[in-house]
Design a protein around this motif. Structure first.
Motif, PDB file in Angstrom:
ATOM      1  N   SER A  75       0.837  -1.184   0.000  1.00 20.87           N
ATOM      2  CA  SER A  75       0.000   0.000   0.000  1.00 20.87           C
ATOM      3  C   SER A  75       0.875   1.238   0.000  1.00 20.87           C
ATOM      4  N   GLU A  76       0.304   2.346  -0.472  1.00 21.09           N
ATOM      5  CA  GLU A  76       1.023   3.601  -0.500  1.00 21.09           C
ATOM      6  C   GLU A  76       0.654   4.422   0.719  1.00 21.09           C
ATOM      7  N   THR A  77       1.629   4.859   1.465  1.00 15.64           N
ATOM      8  CA  THR A  77       1.373   5.732   2.592  1.00 15.64           C
ATOM      9  C   THR A  77       1.162   7.137   2.070  1.00 15.64           C
ATOM     10  N   SER A  78       0.728   8.035   2.945  1.00 17.39           N
ATOM     11  CA  SER A  78       0.472   9.408   2.516  1.00 17.39           C
ATOM     12  C   SER A  78       1.744  10.099   2.061  1.00 17.39           C
ATOM     13  N   SER A  79       2.919   9.618   2.491  1.00 17.54           N
ATOM     14  CA  SER A  79       4.174  10.238   2.072  1.00 17.54           C
ATOM     15  C   SER A  79       4.641   9.720   0.722  1.00 17.54           C
ATOM     16  N   GLY A  80       3.932   8.674   0.184  1.00 11.35           N
ATOM     17  CA  GLY A  80       4.242   8.175  -1.148  1.00 11.35           C
ATOM     18  C   GLY A  80       5.102   6.932  -1.150  1.00 11.35           C
ATOM     19  N   SER A  81       5.622   6.486  -0.001  1.00 11.49           N
ATOM     20  CA  SER A  81       6.446   5.286   0.041  1.00 11.49           C
ATOM     21  C   SER A  81       5.575   4.060   0.242  1.00 11.49           C
ATOM     22  N   SER A  82       6.044   2.924  -0.246  1.00 14.59           N
ATOM     23  CA  SER A  82       5.275   1.684  -0.124  1.00 14.59           C
ATOM     24  C   SER A  82       5.503   1.060   1.239  1.00 14.59           C
ATOM     25  N   SER A  83       4.424   0.651   1.851  1.00 15.94           N
ATOM     26  CA  SER A  83       4.532  -0.036   3.132  1.00 15.94           C
ATOM     27  C   SER A  83       4.712  -1.521   2.877  1.00 15.94           C
ATOM     28  N   PRO A  84       5.223  -2.277   3.854  1.00 18.08           N
ATOM     29  CA  PRO A  84       5.408  -3.710   3.663  1.00 18.08           C
ATOM     30  C   PRO A  84       4.101  -4.410   3.332  1.00 18.08           C
ATOM     31  N   SER A  85       4.236  -5.541   2.677  1.00 14.55           N
ATOM     32  CA  SER A  85       3.063  -6.292   2.265  1.00 14.55           C
ATOM     33  C   SER A  85       2.291  -6.798   3.468  1.00 14.55           C
ATOM     34  N   VAL A 142      -9.670  11.466  11.666  1.00 15.81           N
ATOM     35  CA  VAL A 142      -8.407  12.188  11.492  1.00 15.81           C
ATOM     36  C   VAL A 142      -8.425  13.502  12.276  1.00 15.81           C
ATOM     37  N   GLY A 143      -7.323  13.735  12.989  1.00 17.07           N
ATOM     38  CA  GLY A 143      -7.179  14.967  13.747  1.00 17.07           C
ATOM     39  C   GLY A 143      -7.716  14.904  15.159  1.00 17.07           C
ATOM     40  N   THR A 174      -0.537  13.140   8.202  1.00 21.26           N
ATOM     41  CA  THR A 174       0.697  13.914   8.104  1.00 21.26           C
ATOM     42  C   THR A 174       1.471  13.784   9.411  1.00 21.26           C
ATOM     43  N   GLY A 175       2.687  14.247   9.392  1.00 21.47           N
ATOM     44  CA  GLY A 175       3.500  14.176  10.612  1.00 21.47           C
ATOM     45  C   GLY A 175       4.050  12.795  10.838  1.00 21.47           C
ATOM     46  N   GLY A 176       4.337  12.502  12.102  1.00 22.90           N
ATOM     47  CA  GLY A 176       4.933  11.204  12.450  1.00 22.90           C
ATOM     48  C   GLY A 176       4.441  10.712  13.788  1.00 22.90           C
ATOM     49  N   PRO A 177       5.096   9.705  14.346  1.00 19.57           N
ATOM     50  CA  PRO A 177       4.651   9.107  15.602  1.00 19.57           C
ATOM     51  C   PRO A 177       4.778  10.044  16.810  1.00 19.57           C
ATOM     52  N   SER A 178       5.711  10.992  16.745  1.00 21.04           N
ATOM     53  CA  SER A 178       5.970  11.854  17.906  1.00 21.04           C
ATOM     54  C   SER A 178       4.726  12.684  18.268  1.00 21.04           C
ATOM     55  N   GLY A 179       4.335  12.565  19.543  1.00 24.98           N
ATOM     56  CA  GLY A 179       3.225  13.354  20.050  1.00 24.98           C
ATOM     57  C   GLY A 179       1.854  12.820  19.706  1.00 24.98           C
TER      58      GLY A 179
END
Length: 212
Positions: A72-82, A108-109, A201-206
């Motif tokens: 699958s494609e994440t929102s950042s455009g990179s492929s996640s593992p199968s 979301v949010g 968007t963003g990452g795991p932090s917070g």
């Protein structure tokens, strides 16, 4: 010597001249009748106009192949593992993810209670989880909370790992404390329920607040 008319006898009037008008009228009528007959014959012999109807060209329906995607494609455009291990359980889990996608996107949010996060090989409560065990665990949570929703962490950049099946309770809370208070009220152990903020968007932090 010409013979004289008898005295007192009136003179004989000449016969009236016969008129030719009736014959003329009859002739005209016959001519008109013949003309009408001729027109009728010509109309009968004339071929009928041919109407051409355009037949639309059939359009072939596109072939749609339905299957479990291998990445699958994440929102950042990179492929996640199968998440397709080839097992029926994995396919079923992915079906739940797709069915719940719109519900999860509606969160979301906001902060939500996260009820589980497991992948193949996770060890918890003496159980080593595989696809079948994860499906069974999700089914037990869904039996208790029918609105529980499943997501794939690879679709969300707010998770540390991108190969987890994550179960959330789809109720939005304004704060992490409020989401954790819900976990407390439901009697979950500290490791089994925590506050998670969902975002594309963003990452795991917070975005994760455990319960103490």
């Amino acid at each position: 010597m010409p013979v004289s008319m008898a005295a007192g006898m009136a003179p004989v009037a000449p016969l009236p001249r016969r008129s030719n008008a009736p014959w003329i009228v009859a002739g005209i009528a016959v001519a008109v009748a013949l003309l009408l007959v001729a027109i009728g014959v010509l109309a009968t012999l004339r071929p009928a106009a041919t109407t051409t109807v355009a037949v639309p060209t059939p359009v072939a329906a596109p072939t749609v192949t339905v299957g479990v995607p291998v990445a699958s494609e994440t929102s950042s455009g990179s492929s996640s593992p199968s998440y397709d291990s080839g097992s029926a359980a994995a396919a079923t889990l992915q079906g739940y993810v797709e069915a719940d996608r719109s519900t999860v996107n509606g969160l979301v949010g906001t902060w939500v209670p996260q009820l589980s996060a497991k992948h193949d090989g996770t060890v918890a409560d003496g159980i080593t989880y595989d696809d079948d065990a994860i499906l069974s665990h999700f089914s037990s949570l869904a039996a208790r909370y029918p609105s529980a929703a499943l997501l794939w962490s690879g679709d969300w950049p707010v998770f540390q790992g991108d190969d987890y099946w994550v179960v959330v309770y789809p109720q939005s809370f304004a704060t992490a404390d409020a989401a954790n208070a819900w976990c407390d009220a439901q009697g979950f152990a500290a490791d089994d329920c925590l506050a998670k903020k969902l975002s594309h968007t963003g990452g795991p932090s917070g975005t994760t607040v455990p319960r103490s």
